[in-house]
Motif scaffolding. Sequence first.
Motif, PDB file in Angstrom:
ATOM      1  N   ASP A   1      -5.542  15.914   0.110  1.00  0.00           N
ATOM      2  CA  ASP A   1      -5.600  14.565  -0.408  1.00  0.00           C
ATOM      3  C   ASP A   1      -4.682  14.257  -1.335  1.00  0.00           C
ATOM      4  OD1 ASP A   1      -6.415  12.259  -1.462  1.00  0.00           O
ATOM      5  OD2 ASP A   1      -7.999  12.972  -2.290  1.00  0.00           O
TER       6      ASP A   1
ATOM      7  N   ASN B   1       0.722  -1.245  -0.148  1.00  0.00           N
ATOM      8  CA  ASN B   1       0.073   0.021   0.041  1.00  0.00           C
ATOM      9  C   ASN B   1       0.717   1.176   0.025  1.00  0.00           C
ATOM     10  OD1 ASN B   1      -2.237  -1.475   0.094  1.00  0.00           O
ATOM     11  ND2 ASN B   1      -2.430  -1.518   2.334  1.00  0.00           N
TER      12      ASN B   1
ATOM     13  N   ARG C   1       0.910   4.255  -2.877  1.00  0.00           N
ATOM     14  CA  ARG C   1       0.858   5.876  -2.481  1.00  0.00           C
ATOM     15  C   ARG C   1       2.000   6.570  -2.794  1.00  0.00           C
ATOM     16  NH1 ARG C   1      -4.219   5.227  -2.428  1.00  0.00           N
ATOM     17  NH2 ARG C   1      -5.288   4.048  -0.613  1.00  0.00           N
TER      18      ARG C   1
ATOM     19  N   ALA D   1       1.697   7.381  -6.322  1.00  0.00           N
ATOM     20  CA  ALA D   1       0.911   8.558  -6.671  1.00  0.00           C
ATOM     21  C   ALA D   1       1.548   9.943  -6.363  1.00  0.00           C
ATOM     22  CB  ALA D   1      -0.229   8.416  -5.774  1.00  0.00           C
TER      23      ALA D   1
ATOM     24  N   LEU E   1       0.023   9.685   4.244  1.00  0.00           N
ATOM     25  CA  LEU E   1      -0.554   8.919   2.735  1.00  0.00           C
ATOM     26  C   LEU E   1      -1.826   8.498   3.266  1.00  0.00           C
ATOM     27  CD1 LEU E   1       3.047   7.125   1.969  1.00  0.00           C
ATOM     28  CD2 LEU E   1       2.004   9.219   1.220  1.00  0.00           C
ATOM     29  N   LYS E   2      -2.577   8.177   2.242  1.00  0.00           N
ATOM     30  CA  LYS E   2      -3.895   7.626   2.408  1.00  0.00           C
ATOM     31  C   LYS E   2      -4.135   6.380   2.869  1.00  0.00           C
ATOM     32  CE  LYS E   2      -8.494   7.510  -0.013  1.00  0.00           C
ATOM     33  NZ  LYS E   2      -9.069   7.845  -1.459  1.00  0.00           N
TER      34      LYS E   2
ATOM     35  N   ASP F   1      -3.921  12.032  -3.348  1.00  0.00           N
ATOM     36  CA  ASP F   1      -4.437  11.386  -4.319  1.00  0.00           C
ATOM     37  C   ASP F   1      -4.659  12.634  -5.581  1.00  0.00           C
ATOM     38  OD1 ASP F   1      -4.294   8.706  -3.425  1.00  0.00           O
ATOM     39  OD2 ASP F   1      -6.397   8.347  -3.453  1.00  0.00           O
TER      40      ASP F   1
END
Length: 607
Positions: free
Chosen positions: A231, A121, A125, A128, A161-162, A233
Amino acid sequence: MAEKRVERRLAAILAADVAGYSRLIGEDEEGTLAALRALRRELVDPGIAAHRGRIVKTTGDGLLVEFASVVDALRCAAETQRAIAERNADIPADRRLQFRIGIHQGDIVVEDGDILGDGVNIAARLEALAEPGGICVSSRVQEDAAGRLDLAFEDQGEQALKNIARKVRVYRVGPTLTRPVANAPGSLLSRTAGEGAGGYRPEAGEGEASAPALPDKPSIAVLPFANMSGDPDQEYFVDGMVEEIITALSRIHWLFVIARYSSFTYKGRAVDAKEIGRDLGVRYMLEGSVRKAGQRVRITAQLIDAADGAHLWADRFEGSLADVFELQDQVAASVAGVIEPALQAAEIRRATHRPTADLTAYDFYLRALAGVAAYSPERIIQGLGLLDQAIAREPRFGPALALAASYRVDLDNTDAAEDPDANKGAAIELARQALRVGADDPAVLGRAAIVLGGFGEDIDAALALIDRALALNPSFADGWYHSGWLRLMAGELAVAIAHFETSLRLNPRGQRGFHLSGIGTAQFLSRRFDEAVAILRVSLEELPNFTPTYRALMSCYAHMGRLEEARQIAERLRTLTPLMVHSARAFRNPEHRELYLSGLRLAMGEG
């Protein structure tokens, strides 16, 4: 029944995807898929195999790869990005396939050949956060690779990070980091931040480089916009926006635009404007921010003079995220369109304050350009004198030739030409000379088109020239303005109005009086007399010395039966010129020409 044992291991995880893939697919699905397959087959997959990586899975444009070694993963990423960049060199910017890569080292869970867990994960991230063509890594990767690879790392600080519980320190690395790093001579990244301004810069000491000289034309760097959405993202959207703006600005031939690979080295850093200007060798900078709220997004941008940090222009743009790529295109076109006149105005101010003895052909041209907005016979004649000196210094100076040609149209419009036929011939010859040396310059094409169209030459040829100018630079505000007049001459009234309005949107702080004169005249020729009068009156208030507006308003009033008002306008026109009825040769539609002339005759009591 015995519980299935979970297999865990430490691994370096590389996540990659293609930047802007949805846009590319939307524009050319078959071509994009074929290009991606070729890129995978010829560069990406062989590179992964050569560095002992295992492709765990692919998801359309994405890859998830496992390496046993951080060094292998990072070396593979850097070499692949470099090879892709070389391959992209001959491909138009808007069709390039560019990967974003994130690398993390951590504990993974292996299940039926797939890998899962926090480590995977985090790598996703990090990918991104990377810019197109770039690499982002976690601090674990940086610690293991530092000193073992000829690469440089730039600390981006701790990032939230999300869906990751803890913050992760992030580093940018690889082909996107072009500033020299102290104590790292001879590295892959020893290119300087001024690469876009002239290639390699010789080293000036311990990893430091001398500042590049300013180019001989206006220069700008578009810095990474700040993501104010909270965000991570949304980074892809923000970076894509900046890339589109850079591409749009690059279409302006007289402007020197720093490549994104250099300007993006400042991402996430607070650096003084003067320092960036020195490092990149630019006179201007564009910076901004993006804030997302629900399905709405607000983009702000400001233009800065790097010499003193002064703000020259600022604006904001808002829209819906329903189609982010369309919004990117709209903002990029708008920013490029409004920046061009703002930069041009700044350059004119700079030229007019230079010592007279230090003038060059370009300075003469800028001083002449300063008279465009004034639009008086005296300023036009003065401008022609300056342009004569520019052309004498540089006979193949396309923009100066084209401006001199268009100034002779202005002489005709203001009835200031001593010999109209000789003036027309000189204008046409200058326009043709300009086209011979500047056939790929939108500004040259636009001015040449208005000359050839305005003086009765082949209107179809003039339209072809302006269409080419707008194809080369869709954000060319003056080009849309010229196109408005040419469509008006050709009798395409609705298109003319639309093109004048496009020009106004791209240059909202420009001289509206000229645009409103064109829109009002088109409304008049469309026999929408009430709308025409309202617009033409505003045009006269903003530009009281533009004689074509007086004539259109006189004719309009006359056709409405408002002869007293028509005669009042005629009296005002007499204070500017003794020529009350100007040639209507520019109007190619016979009905439009007769409507215009018959109204003038009525206003003069001749009908």
